[in-house]
Enzyme design. Structure first.
Site, short mmCIF file in Angstrom:
data_model
loop_
_atom_site.label_atom_id
_atom_site.label_comp_id
_atom_site.label_asym_id
_atom_site.label_seq_id
_atom_site.Cartn_x
_atom_site.Cartn_y
_atom_site.Cartn_z
N ASN A 89 0.70 -1.28 0.06
CA ASN A 89 -0.07 0.01 -0.22
C ASN A 89 0.94 1.43 -0.08
OD1 ASN A 89 0.61 -0.97 2.74
ND2 ASN A 89 -0.98 0.47 3.47
N MET A 90 0.29 2.25 -0.59
CA MET A 90 1.15 3.49 -0.79
C MET A 90 0.52 4.68 -0.50
SD MET A 90 3.29 2.43 -4.35
CE MET A 90 3.78 4.10 -4.63
N GLU A 91 0.79 5.81 0.17
CA GLU A 91 0.00 6.84 0.68
C GLU A 91 0.61 7.93 0.44
OE1 GLU A 91 -2.13 4.26 4.34
OE2 GLU A 91 -0.83 5.89 4.83
N HIS A 102 -3.76 0.74 -2.89
CA HIS A 102 -3.79 -0.55 -2.21
C HIS A 102 -2.82 -1.52 -2.62
CE1 HIS A 102 -8.17 0.28 -0.42
NE2 HIS A 102 -7.81 1.54 -0.94
N CYS A 129 -10.12 -5.71 0.85
CA CYS A 129 -11.34 -4.78 0.80
C CYS A 129 -12.37 -4.85 -0.24
CB CYS A 129 -10.90 -3.31 1.24
SG CYS A 129 -10.14 -2.52 -0.02
N CYS A 132 -10.42 -3.41 -3.49
CA CYS A 132 -9.60 -4.24 -4.20
C CYS A 132 -10.42 -5.52 -5.12
CB CYS A 132 -8.55 -4.68 -3.23
SG CYS A 132 -7.48 -3.51 -2.89
#
Length: 294
Positions: A89-91, A102, A129, A132
């Site tokens: 995951n990347m924010e 995600h 989720c 996804c």
């Protein structure tokens, strides 16, 4: 070995460390194991393919960027070729949460951008989720895709997404990961713009026909390109910038050290990636963003 892998590496069984050391010791390790490497690692470690994917999850999760949640998710996508692709995951600080990537999206997109033909399974350390599950329903593997989770029997995407709505409900026959080339051309010939054009030509946008691609140049001059991946449910669509950021991050590069960027899309698209691309890159510290249309 890249520093981000050190902690996860130290916790691996000795036999797996020995098998992976020649691969991970390279600073340019591309966050994937080729089919031949997978065979070698399984032979040395004694793990079967499913157990190996689970064992690799901590290394995949080490690639996560989580300044908002501080919650790391790792995923391993297995291609029909036998290659294993990392995802995490990347924010991005200073951007809306809608710009988040995600782990499952990351692993799937990683495989797609490396021209994997189809996926057999995806292994993840937390339950996918709904976002996804819908994203993966766009794949040409469809609801037959196998989902592997710790402590549970393997299930199919169809079991995790019953009564699904997807591209086939809209009579779409070209699915995500199917080979395409839209044949767009532009006058600019520099390498960065051509990489973005290649992304647009291989993008998946059967609903809006708004094909687009993004290319990023990092501080060392390396170029990473991404393609737009549209979804039948619209919201799980992955912008081309996010796809390019996936490749940048998985290569071990700093997403906050992007020197230049180019977005290529149509001159009058039904939807445009320009505003979101420019705003997200500005939050990452890149202001040299070029917009080129075909």
């Amino acid at each position: 070995m890249q520093a981000r892998f050190h902690d996860a590496w130290a916790k691996l069984p000795a036999s797996l460390q020995a098998a992976l050391e020649p691969i991970l010791s390279a600073n340019d390790f591309p966050a994937m194991l080729t089919a031949e490497q997978v065979k070698t690692v399984m032979s040395i470690s004694g793990l079967d393919d499913s157990a190996l994917a689970f064992a690799l999850l901590p290394l995949a999760a080490a690639c996560a960027l989580t300044p908002v949640s501080h919650f790391k998710v790792g995923a391993i996508a297995r291609g029909i070729s036998g290659t294993l692709y990392f995802g995490a995951n990347m924010e991005f600080s200073g951007t809306p949460l809608q710009q988040t990537i995600h782990a499952e999206q990351c692993a799937v997109t990683h495989a797609w951008l490396r021209n994997e033909a189809s996926l057999v399974s995806i292994t993840v350390n937390y339950t996918p989720c709904g976002h996804c599950r819908q994203f993966m329903n766009e794949l040409n593997s469809g609801t037959d895709l196998h989902i592997h989770l710790p402590g549970r029997p393997a299930s199919t995407l169809g079991q995790y997404l019953p009564d699904s709505f997807g591209p086939k409900d809209l009579d779409i026959t070209t699915l995500l990961m199917d080979p395409v080339d839209h044949g767009y051309k532009i006058a600019e010939t520099d390498a960065l713009t051509q990489a973005a054009l290649d992304g647009a030509n291989h993008s998946h946008a059967p609903y809006s026909q708004s094909h687009s691609g993004v290319a990023l140049e990092t501080a060392d001059g390396t170029i990473y390109a991404g393609r737009y991946a549209e979804n039948a449910a619209f919201n799980p669509s992955l912008p081309p910038l996010q796809a390019a950021l996936i490749m940048t991050n998985l290569a071990g590069k700093d997403c906050g050290a992007i020197r230049r960027a180019v977005l290529v899309e149509g001159s009058q698209p039904m939807l445009t990636q320009w505003d979101a691309t420019k705003a997200t890159l500005a939050a990452l510290g890149c202001s040299d963003v070029k917009h080129v249309t075909f």
